[in-house]
Design an enzyme around this catalytic site. Structure first.
Site, short mmCIF file in Angstrom:
data_model
loop_
_atom_site.label_atom_id
_atom_site.label_comp_id
_atom_site.label_asym_id
_atom_site.label_seq_id
_atom_site.Cartn_x
_atom_site.Cartn_y
_atom_site.Cartn_z
N PHE A 154 35.54 -46.05 64.19
CA PHE A 154 35.05 -47.12 63.31
C PHE A 154 33.74 -46.68 62.69
CE2 PHE A 154 32.47 -50.79 62.25
CZ PHE A 154 33.36 -51.56 61.51
N ASP A 239 28.13 -40.34 64.27
CA ASP A 239 27.85 -41.74 64.01
C ASP A 239 27.34 -42.37 65.30
OD1 ASP A 239 27.88 -44.49 63.67
OD2 ASP A 239 29.80 -44.53 62.60
N LYS A 266 22.26 -50.37 64.22
CA LYS A 266 22.25 -51.46 65.23
C LYS A 266 20.94 -51.64 66.03
CE LYS A 266 27.08 -52.47 65.58
NZ LYS A 266 28.07 -51.53 65.05
C1 LIG Z 1 28.71 -51.30 63.76
C2 LIG Z 1 29.05 -49.91 63.41
C3 LIG Z 1 29.01 -49.45 62.08
C4 LIG Z 1 28.72 -50.37 60.92
O1 LIG Z 1 27.45 -50.90 60.97
P1 LIG Z 1 27.08 -52.18 60.03
O2 LIG Z 1 25.60 -52.35 60.24
O3 LIG Z 1 27.90 -53.32 60.51
O4 LIG Z 1 27.40 -51.81 58.64
C5 LIG Z 1 29.27 -48.12 61.85
N1 LIG Z 1 29.57 -47.26 62.84
C6 LIG Z 1 29.62 -47.67 64.13
C7 LIG Z 1 29.93 -46.68 65.20
C8 LIG Z 1 29.38 -49.00 64.46
O5 LIG Z 1 29.46 -49.41 65.72
#
Ligand SMILES: *Cc1c(COP(=O)(O)O)cnc(C)c1O
Length: 414
Positions: A154, A239, A266
């Site tokens: 994701f 990521d 986050k």
């Molecule tokens: C939450 C998340 C995103 C997206 O972040 P947003 O601030 O909601 O755009 C991207 N990559 C990972 C691994 C995530 O957990």
């Protein structure tokens, strides 16, 4: 409450949660469904809803509130920065922006020449990384048109990040998306080796797959990915939007393997919206040239001050050590429960599989009992509590879970 806000909210303040949710459904786009509750206040690891009910927040706004709610130091830093200088655009910079970039380069053990780009969210950080990847364009004879990502991964909801995201239900309604993405089985070194070649611009990997249910890879996978991408001249992009900033008990879950770029968001701002892309090494930082990318809000003085305060507290209160200790303890306790068949994760990013596929019903029972948790899959629960949580606070959830599970099993029989 501030009296201007009170006046603006007006009669909403006296409504019950159910009445407020009806107003929500009439005024907000339905992409989230109906929210679970209307929350009005938070302090430490607790939040309160519009009806005065208290909850232990074991999700932290999805791994965001690293220091819990209304942390006094983060609060005072944000307030004083806002009273000094709030927004300036990227025609200008501020000391907080520079200090945060330097701090991120320090804690990520970035080699000299590494640089930072700030955003407002995780998906924007991944958009920046996607553009960086496209700039690793290859040659006219062998253009690097392919990007490799992992199954179950994701990366966000905007078009580029969405193109990297595995779940077809998220992607397909919005096609055509930026092309060239190929998914490989997560954690499989040979599958990665077979997919990555001289036409591969980049490989995107979450060091622990959060939204997939907190899926970890065997030791050596990230190092193998480093070796495979280096051999092919492809960028390795981690990521760490969910796993970064102490969530897993180290600053970054990928610690020990230096990628070409890393994305963060986050937990970085301790609840204030901010994201970042760290680009490692001199060669990679020259891929994006002046004018090729930008943002109006990204890296503004308030957001970068909030992040500096968050990192300061994590560091000065030795929270990484505490996250490891408390995380190990609670995972052992969860694993000992009969209703839990497997516990995964590191530090305070924890996924657990249940004996029966009743996870959404457990989330509901937990909410009724005053615990905020989440179900990333039909048989999987996730908790990502504030990094400041104590084992005593977590014990209350461990003690409650068997009964919540039994309630969920009963409710799904009906
Ligand atoms: C939450 C998340 C995103 C997206 O972040 P947003 O601030 O909601 O755009 C991207 N990559 C990972 C691994 C995530 O957990």
């Amino acid at each position: 409450m501030n009296e201007i806000i009170a006046a603006e909210i007006g009669s909403l303040e006296s409504l019950h949660g159910s009445e407020l949710l009806a107003r929500y459904n009439n005024s907000l786009l339905g992409v989230f469904g109906t929210p679970q509750q209307v929350l009005v206040r938070g302090s430490g690891c607790h939040v309160w809803d519009a009806d005065g009910k208290e909850y232990l927040d074991l999700l932290s706004g999805i791994a965001v509130n690293a220091l819990g709610h209304a942390h006094p130091l983060v609060n005072s830093v944000i307030t004083s920065q806002l009273a000094t200088l709030g927004h300036i655009s990227n025609f200008f910079t501020s000391p907080t922006q520079i200090a945060l970039a330097e701090k991120l380069l320090q804690i990520s053990a970035a080699p000299s020449g590494s640089k930072v780009f700030f955003t407002n969210s995780g998906t924007e950080a991944n958009e920046a990384a996607f553009k960086l990847a496209r700039r690793n364009a290859g040659t006219e004879q062998i253009p690097r048109t392919k990007i490799v990502a992992l199954e179950h991964g994701f990366h966000g909801r905007t078009m580029g990040a969405l193109a990297l995201t595995w779940k077809a239900a998220y992607r397909e309604p919005f096609e055509p998306l930026p092309g060239g993405v190929q998914w490989v089985p997560a954690g499989d070194i040979e599958a990665l080796r077979a997919a990555v070649d001289e036409s591969t611009a980049a490989v995107f990997i979450e060091p622990i797959q959060g939204e997939a249910g907190v899926i970890e890879f065997a030791p050596g996978y990230l190092a193998a990915a480093r070796e495979i991408t280096a051999a092919a001249g492809s960028l390795l992009i981690f990521d760490e939007v969910q796993t970064g900033i102490g969530r897993t008990g180290s600053w970054f879950a990928s610690e020990g393997v230096i990628p070409d770029a890393m994305t963060l968001a986050k937990g970085l701002g301790g609840g204030f919206p901010i994201g970042a892309m760290i680009v490692f090494g001199t060669e990679n930082t020259s891929l994006l040239t002046p004018g090729q990318h930008g943002t109006t809000f990204g890296g503004n003085p308030v957001a970068t001050a909030a992040a500096l305060a968050t990192l300061h507290v994590i560091e000065t209160q030795n929270l990484l050590v505490q996250v490891n200790t408390v995380g190990d303890q609670v995972r052992a306790k969860l694993a000992a429960l009969e209703c839990v068949t497997q516990v995964r994760g590191r530090g305070l990013l924890i996924g657990m599989d249940l004996a029966a596929e009743v996870a959404p019903a457990v989330v509901k029972a937990a909410l009724d009992a005053g615990f905020i948790i989440n179900a990333p899959g039909p048989g999987t629960l996730r908790i990502a509590p504030p990094l400041i949580i104590t084992i005593e606070q977590l014990d209350t959830f461990v003690a409650a879970l068997p009964a919540l599970y039994a309630t969920a099993v009963e409710s799904t029989k009906e």
